[in-house]
Design a protein around this motif. Structure first.
Motif, mmCIF file in Angstrom:
data_model
loop_
_atom_site.group_PDB
_atom_site.id
_atom_site.type_symbol
_atom_site.label_atom_id
_atom_site.label_comp_id
_atom_site.label_asym_id
_atom_site.label_seq_id
_atom_site.Cartn_x
_atom_site.Cartn_y
_atom_site.Cartn_z
ATOM 1 N N HIS A 119 -7.599 -8.429 -1.886
ATOM 2 C CA HIS A 119 -6.392 -7.600 -1.822
ATOM 3 C C HIS A 119 -5.183 -8.326 -2.420
ATOM 4 O O HIS A 119 -4.142 -7.715 -2.640
ATOM 5 C CB HIS A 119 -6.082 -7.234 -0.370
ATOM 6 C CG HIS A 119 -7.001 -6.195 0.201
ATOM 7 N ND1 HIS A 119 -6.937 -4.867 -0.149
ATOM 8 C CD2 HIS A 119 -8.018 -6.314 1.101
ATOM 9 C CE1 HIS A 119 -7.860 -4.190 0.512
ATOM 10 N NE2 HIS A 119 -8.534 -5.040 1.270
ATOM 11 N N ALA A 120 -5.324 -9.607 -2.651
ATOM 12 C CA ALA A 120 -4.225 -10.407 -3.202
ATOM 13 C C ALA A 120 -4.780 -11.342 -4.268
ATOM 14 O O ALA A 120 -5.984 -11.644 -4.300
ATOM 15 C CB ALA A 120 -3.545 -11.201 -2.099
ATOM 16 N N TYR A 128 0.406 -12.680 -4.934
ATOM 17 C CA TYR A 128 0.875 -11.295 -4.936
ATOM 18 C C TYR A 128 -0.161 -10.371 -4.313
ATOM 19 O O TYR A 128 -1.376 -10.588 -4.431
ATOM 20 C CB TYR A 128 1.166 -10.819 -6.370
ATOM 21 C CG TYR A 128 2.217 -11.629 -7.080
ATOM 22 C CD1 TYR A 128 3.568 -11.378 -6.892
ATOM 23 C CD2 TYR A 128 1.848 -12.665 -7.953
ATOM 24 C CE1 TYR A 128 4.536 -12.126 -7.541
ATOM 25 C CE2 TYR A 128 2.820 -13.418 -8.608
ATOM 26 C CZ TYR A 128 4.145 -13.144 -8.390
ATOM 27 O OH TYR A 128 5.099 -13.900 -9.044
ATOM 28 N N ASP A 130 -2.077 -6.884 -4.360
ATOM 29 C CA ASP A 130 -2.487 -5.896 -5.355
ATOM 30 C C ASP A 130 -2.417 -4.502 -4.719
ATOM 31 O O ASP A 130 -3.283 -4.135 -3.924
ATOM 32 C CB ASP A 130 -3.908 -6.215 -5.820
ATOM 33 C CG ASP A 130 -4.403 -5.265 -6.904
ATOM 34 O OD1 ASP A 130 -3.672 -4.297 -7.235
ATOM 35 O OD2 ASP A 130 -5.515 -5.475 -7.412
ATOM 36 N N VAL A 131 -1.404 -3.738 -5.057
ATOM 37 C CA VAL A 131 -1.219 -2.432 -4.407
ATOM 38 C C VAL A 131 -2.353 -1.465 -4.729
ATOM 39 O O VAL A 131 -2.638 -0.545 -3.954
ATOM 40 C CB VAL A 131 0.144 -1.809 -4.785
ATOM 41 C CG1 VAL A 131 1.290 -2.633 -4.223
ATOM 42 C CG2 VAL A 131 0.284 -1.625 -6.287
ATOM 43 N N HIS A 132 -3.028 -1.662 -5.879
ATOM 44 C CA HIS A 132 -4.143 -0.784 -6.219
ATOM 45 C C HIS A 132 -5.346 -1.009 -5.312
ATOM 46 O O HIS A 132 -6.263 -0.172 -5.269
ATOM 47 C CB HIS A 132 -4.551 -0.969 -7.685
ATOM 48 C CG HIS A 132 -3.655 -0.266 -8.649
ATOM 49 N ND1 HIS A 132 -2.637 -0.898 -9.331
ATOM 50 C CD2 HIS A 132 -3.599 1.045 -9.036
ATOM 51 C CE1 HIS A 132 -2.009 -0.022 -10.102
ATOM 52 N NE2 HIS A 132 -2.565 1.162 -9.936
ATOM 53 N N LYS A 160 2.638 -10.365 -12.577
ATOM 54 C CA LYS A 160 2.027 -9.312 -11.778
ATOM 55 C C LYS A 160 1.095 -8.433 -12.601
ATOM 56 O O LYS A 160 1.352 -8.146 -13.778
ATOM 57 C CB LYS A 160 3.112 -8.430 -11.158
ATOM 58 C CG LYS A 160 4.030 -9.126 -10.176
ATOM 59 C CD LYS A 160 5.041 -8.121 -9.630
ATOM 60 C CE LYS A 160 6.017 -8.756 -8.659
ATOM 61 N NZ LYS A 160 6.965 -7.753 -8.120
ATOM 62 N N LYS A 161 0.046 -7.948 -11.932
ATOM 63 C CA LYS A 161 -0.847 -6.987 -12.569
ATOM 64 C C LYS A 161 -0.161 -5.627 -12.688
ATOM 65 O O LYS A 161 -0.417 -4.872 -13.632
ATOM 66 C CB LYS A 161 -2.126 -6.840 -11.743
ATOM 67 C CG LYS A 161 -2.996 -8.091 -11.703
ATOM 68 C CD LYS A 161 -4.238 -7.842 -10.847
ATOM 69 C CE LYS A 161 -5.118 -9.078 -10.771
ATOM 70 N NZ LYS A 161 -6.328 -8.842 -9.927
ATOM 71 N N HIS A 162 0.682 -5.306 -11.715
ATOM 72 C CA HIS A 162 1.434 -4.051 -11.720
ATOM 73 C C HIS A 162 2.821 -4.328 -11.155
ATOM 74 O O HIS A 162 2.959 -5.143 -10.231
ATOM 75 C CB HIS A 162 0.718 -2.997 -10.860
ATOM 76 C CG HIS A 162 1.341 -1.628 -10.943
ATOM 77 N ND1 HIS A 162 2.428 -1.261 -10.175
ATOM 78 C CD2 HIS A 162 1.045 -0.549 -11.724
ATOM 79 C CE1 HIS A 162 2.771 -0.013 -10.464
ATOM 80 N NE2 HIS A 162 1.936 0.447 -11.394
ATOM 81 N N ASP A 165 3.227 -4.547 -7.369
ATOM 82 C CA ASP A 165 2.630 -5.637 -6.593
ATOM 83 C C ASP A 165 3.753 -6.494 -6.012
ATOM 84 O O ASP A 165 4.747 -6.768 -6.687
ATOM 85 C CB ASP A 165 1.726 -6.493 -7.485
ATOM 86 C CG ASP A 165 0.484 -5.753 -7.939
ATOM 87 O OD1 ASP A 165 0.225 -4.650 -7.424
ATOM 88 O OD2 ASP A 165 -0.221 -6.276 -8.832
ATOM 89 N N CYS A 223 5.002 -2.146 2.636
ATOM 90 C CA CYS A 223 4.243 -3.363 2.337
ATOM 91 C C CYS A 223 3.619 -3.954 3.598
ATOM 92 O O CYS A 223 2.505 -4.493 3.549
ATOM 93 C CB CYS A 223 5.147 -4.396 1.663
ATOM 94 S SG CYS A 223 5.766 -3.868 0.047
ATOM 95 N N GLN A 227 -0.494 -4.769 3.747
ATOM 96 C CA GLN A 227 -1.064 -6.099 3.952
ATOM 97 C C GLN A 227 -1.723 -6.229 5.323
ATOM 98 O O GLN A 227 -2.777 -6.868 5.470
ATOM 99 C CB GLN A 227 0.007 -7.165 3.759
ATOM 100 C CG GLN A 227 1.148 -7.116 4.755
ATOM 101 C CD GLN A 227 2.428 -7.782 4.276
ATOM 102 O OE1 GLN A 227 2.573 -8.128 3.110
ATOM 103 N NE2 GLN A 227 3.368 -7.967 5.188
#
Length: 450
Positions: A119-120, A128, A130-132, A160-162, A165, A223, A227
């Motif tokens: 998840h991170a 970070y 990962d919200v996806h 960040k990937k997005h 995040d 958030c 998490q």
């Protein structure tokens, strides 16, 4: 219950206290209903960046540089101011006030679990979320991941990937408050992971209610959910409750606008902290409330009227009569007022209607509808109402107890009988200075606190 408390970098202003007073009201209502309440309110003393952004200065560090103090000195100074204000406002102390800096170990453990469960992700010494990886992200706030692009409140960050995040752990060798952990020697927690870790530590993996101001909904609470539930694999909080903003003169409140008043500012204008508390109880937590000096004046007068009502009852009721409000006659004025008072509270904390029931009872006294035999029951209801609203003055006026006042009145009567009018007038002046009003009636002297 877990409540997002203050970021202790500057003394909270009255807008901040609306959310804290709501938390106190919620606890008092549950306790009135004979529920056992565990109440936790955190103190954020690291990791909350300026403007709630992912980049930039820590609020505490920025203030420390401004005042040329150590961040820990800022924490202690502001925390002391906060607790003094809460006491003045009549807020019941929470069962614990965890500080973020005391729970770094729990935060690091949660971040490690999030990395292990995918998840991170870690980029250098930064971590970070990962919200996806969390399909429910956005359900609390109504935001959709596809709409959360860089810009607006989301900083551009190539790591960040997005853009949505969010940081769980940050690294900055120049940061004054930092910890040597598995993520490197210069790290500090992200704002959101702090509350998740502290709530879990004190309330367990799943608890009933989490509150905060409406500004906490996104990104902070969104958030927190992501998490926490990613670590727990199940529900985190049963119910989220948020207070709307306190406005000033119909507009935004802010330090830069010069209208972020403190309790000291109110006192300089002749108002007490309890006057402000009363004002906050007159509006629904679901709606924005407009602060004006005229509104505060009206609240102070209304509170004074209820104090006067209680004082007059105290002077006239038989203090030895103990009343069980559950046994009073259903058709009595007190029974009707109590039903209206409680029903309003049960209706999504309709505090304005609940208070209105008390004024209906007061009016029945003013117009001699309330019977003298009902005075003890009326006093019992006011005590019950005060257990929820906390609007009555908590200290004896002028330091005089009821017994002191009765003795002085007796001495005044003796002085008048002896034609020692100077002594009688001096006693009356002493009582007046202590905000005690005397009324000479055919039945004798009556007094009340004004």
């Amino acid at each position: 219950m877990y409540h997002c408390g203050p970021t202790v970098y500057q003394r909270p202003h009255i807008g901040n206290y609306r959310a804290f007073l709501f938390a106190d009201l919620l606890r008092r209502v549950f306790e009135l209903a004979d529920l056992d309440v565990t109440q936790i309110m955190n103190l954020t003393d690291v990791g909350h960046l300026v403007d709630d952004a992912e980049e930039g200065d820590d609020k505490l560090e920025a203030q420390a540089r401004k005042e040329k103090l150590d961040p820990w000195q800022i924490v202690e100074k502001v925390s002391e101011q906060f607790f003094a204000d809460m006491e003045a406002l009549g807020v019941k102390p929470a069962h614990a006030y965890p500080r973020a800096t005391d729970h770094i170990e729990e935060m690091v453990a949660m971040v490690e679990k999030l990395i292990e469960s995918k998840h991170a992700y870690r980029v250098g010494d930064n971590v970070y979320f990962d919200v996806h990886s969390f399909p429910a992200y956005g359900q609390l706030s109504g935001n959709r991941i596809e709409d959360l692009e860089a810009g607006a409140r989301l900083e551009v960050n190539d790591e960040k990937k997005h853009p949505a995040d969010f940081a769980l752990w940050k690294s900055d060798e120049h940061h004054l408050m930092k910890w040597d952990t598995v993520f490197g020697p210069h790290g500090f927690p992200g704002w959101h992971i702090e509350c998740s870790a502290m709530a879990r530590k004190f309330l367990g993996d799943h608890f009933d209610i989490h509150t905060g101001g409406e500004d906490n909904v996104f990104p902070h609470h969104e958030c927190e959910i992501a998490q926490s539930e990613s670590v727990l694999g199940g529900p985190f909080v049963n119910l989220w409750m948020h207070t709307k903003f306190l406005q000033v003169d119909g507009g935004k409140m802010g330090k830069s606008l010069g209208n972020a008043y403190t309790l000291d500012d109110l006192e300089e204008r002749g108002f007490s902290a309890l006057d402000f508390r009363f004002l906050m109880m007159r509006g629904s937590y679901r709606n924005s409330l407009n602060f004006t000096w005229e509104a505060l004046k009206g609240a102070a007068e209304a509170r004074r009227n209820l104090n006067d009502f209680r004082s007059r009852l105290l002077g006239e009721a038989n203090a030895e009569v103990v009343v069980d409000l559950n046994t009073i006659a259903a058709g009595s004025a007190v029974a009707k007022a109590r039903a209206a008072f409680r029903n309003a509270l049960a209706d999504d904390l309709n505090t304005s209607e609940s208070l209105a029931a008390l004024f209906v009872l007061r009016n029945s006294y003013v117009h001699a509808v309330l019977k003298a035999s009902e005075y003890p029951a009326a006093l019992a209801l006011l005590a019950e109402a005060d257990s929820v609203f906390g609007f009555f003055d908590t200290m004896e006026a002028g330091g005089l107890s009821d017994q002191d006042i009765d003795q002085l009145i007796k001495e005044r009567g003796e002085a008048r009988a002896d034609k020692d009018f100077a002594r009688a007038d001096a006693i009356r002046d002493e009582l007046s200075a202590a905000n005690i009003t005397l009324e000479d009636t055919p039945e004798g002297v009556k007094w009340f606190r004004s």
